[in-house]
Motif scaffolding. Structure first.
Motif, short mmCIF file in Angstrom:
data_model
loop_
_atom_site.label_atom_id
_atom_site.label_comp_id
_atom_site.label_asym_id
_atom_site.label_seq_id
_atom_site.Cartn_x
_atom_site.Cartn_y
_atom_site.Cartn_z
N LYS A 1 -12.83 37.18 -24.32
CA LYS A 1 -12.65 38.25 -23.35
C LYS A 1 -12.62 37.65 -21.96
O LYS A 1 -13.24 36.61 -21.71
CB LYS A 1 -13.81 39.26 -23.45
N LEU A 2 -11.93 38.32 -21.04
CA LEU A 2 -11.79 37.77 -19.70
C LEU A 2 -13.14 37.58 -19.01
O LEU A 2 -13.29 36.72 -18.15
CB LEU A 2 -10.90 38.67 -18.84
N LEU A 3 -14.11 38.42 -19.37
CA LEU A 3 -15.41 38.33 -18.71
C LEU A 3 -16.36 37.35 -19.39
O LEU A 3 -17.49 37.15 -18.94
CB LEU A 3 -16.06 39.72 -18.61
N ASP A 4 -15.92 36.74 -20.51
CA ASP A 4 -16.75 35.70 -21.14
C ASP A 4 -16.92 34.52 -20.18
O ASP A 4 -16.08 34.31 -19.31
CB ASP A 4 -16.07 35.20 -22.43
N PRO A 5 -18.00 33.74 -20.36
CA PRO A 5 -18.18 32.55 -19.51
C PRO A 5 -16.94 31.66 -19.59
O PRO A 5 -16.37 31.47 -20.67
CB PRO A 5 -19.40 31.86 -20.13
N VAL A 6 -16.53 31.13 -18.45
CA VAL A 6 -15.33 30.30 -18.38
C VAL A 6 -15.72 28.85 -18.64
O VAL A 6 -16.68 28.35 -18.09
CB VAL A 6 -14.68 30.43 -16.99
N MET A 7 -14.94 28.17 -19.49
CA MET A 7 -15.25 26.75 -19.75
C MET A 7 -14.87 25.90 -18.54
O MET A 7 -14.04 26.29 -17.72
CB MET A 7 -14.50 26.24 -20.99
N ASP A 8 -15.46 24.72 -18.46
CA ASP A 8 -14.99 23.71 -17.52
C ASP A 8 -13.62 23.24 -18.04
O ASP A 8 -13.55 22.69 -19.15
CB ASP A 8 -15.98 22.54 -17.51
N PRO A 9 -12.56 23.49 -17.28
CA PRO A 9 -11.22 23.18 -17.83
C PRO A 9 -10.85 21.70 -17.78
O PRO A 9 -9.84 21.29 -18.34
CB PRO A 9 -10.29 23.98 -16.90
#
Lengths: 204, 204
Positions: A84-92
């Protein structure tokens, strides 16, 4: 493909709109006898450092709209995403360095590798910031897993990623997805129809 | 029109993308048996104050892209504009108050008045921040020029504009153009194809 130059597709793996566009770009290019040359950029550098903007979802009003806009696109086109867009974002950066390694050492598989990362991150909802998760992508693509894992942390890949991000900024890339057709820039997944039109007409 | 609710079209007269969308919105709505309900908002309040962003053309990288994007759209669709995006921007409030006055006192001509302002500002390149320039729009639309000129500076129109801007923010409007179809929000001139699709399918 027919000697025509490939179109350039810039993306950040953490970009939901980049993922949605990645699902369509090959078919659009192929329809016009083109290939796709994949390039990674980093929204954290372009949007936050260079442009001085907040992340999209933290921008008042626009954040709520984006959640709705992406959900609407998913329903319309049948795109399922465990993430989901609000899930924690990974270090890309580890995934971007892995992509740089594949691009340098197995350029013919760069597009397939980018698709695999996007798929695993968005459709399956996995975090790809660890070498273990990224390494698992190697086998199905016929890549050497241990070489890929070494590549992720290599100085060569770090330099390639820095160069790739710098080159994207020099070219004016400020978002994901961002496409060039014969040097003409198109920003955003909602410009893909125009990319198609530009390819069909040879520009205007 | 057929008893179906009109679609809501939010705009700021100083928005180039708003102008381009204004040229198409009536036809899109009419194709689906709808009218258009016109609403003014102010980018200066929504984007700069509420969202905390810079004006589009002053945003690094994006500013250059927008100039190219609009020029490309103009060439493709044959839209001539004497006003250039980099020309000095008028104070949009007098024109917005004039629109509020027309909307309150001659609601059936609000859309025609909005078109007239957009046309004069963008196609002809006139500055519409003075009552003289705005007053000249009255005659061709069958409006009383002196009443319009009084309306521009009236407390009633000032209150109507404040209320209109506040209502737009309450509804989540953060850009121009911004469209609602039966409550569903669509931002940007590049979403008009999706508006058309939504109207055709009755949503999804």
């Amino acid at each position: 493909m027919d000697g025509k130059a490939p179109i350039d597709f810039y993306f950040d793996f953490i970009s939901g709109y980049g993922y949605l566009a990645s699902l369509r770009i090959d078919a659009i290019a192929a329809r016009h006898g083109r290939g796709v040359d994949w390039h990674c950029m980093l929204l954290g550098v372009a949007v936050m450092k260079k442009m001085g903007l907040k992340p999209l979802l933290e921008t008042p009003l626009k954040g709520d709209y984006v959640l709705r806009d992406v959900a609407r696109y998913q329903r319309r086109h049948g795109v399922e995403m465990a993430r989901k867009l609000l899930d924690p974002v990974m270090d890309p950066r580890p995934a971007a360095r892995a992509f740089c390694w594949v691009r340098r050492h197995h350029p013919g598989r760069a597009g397939a590798f980018a698709h695999a990362v996007f798929d695993r991150y968005w459709r399956l909802g996995r975090d790809l910031s660890s070498p273990d998760e990224l390494g698992a992508l190697a086998g199905p693509l016929g890549l050497d897993e241990s070489a890929l894992r070494l590549g992720i942390d290599s100085e060569e890949s770090r330099a390639d990623l820095r160069d790739s991000v710098a080159a994207s900024l020099d070219r004016g890339v400020f978002g994901s997805p961002f496409v060039f057709v014969d040097g003409e820039p198109f920003w955003g997944s909602d410009r893909l129809e125009q990319v198609d039109d530009w390819l069909a007409r040879g520009g205007w």
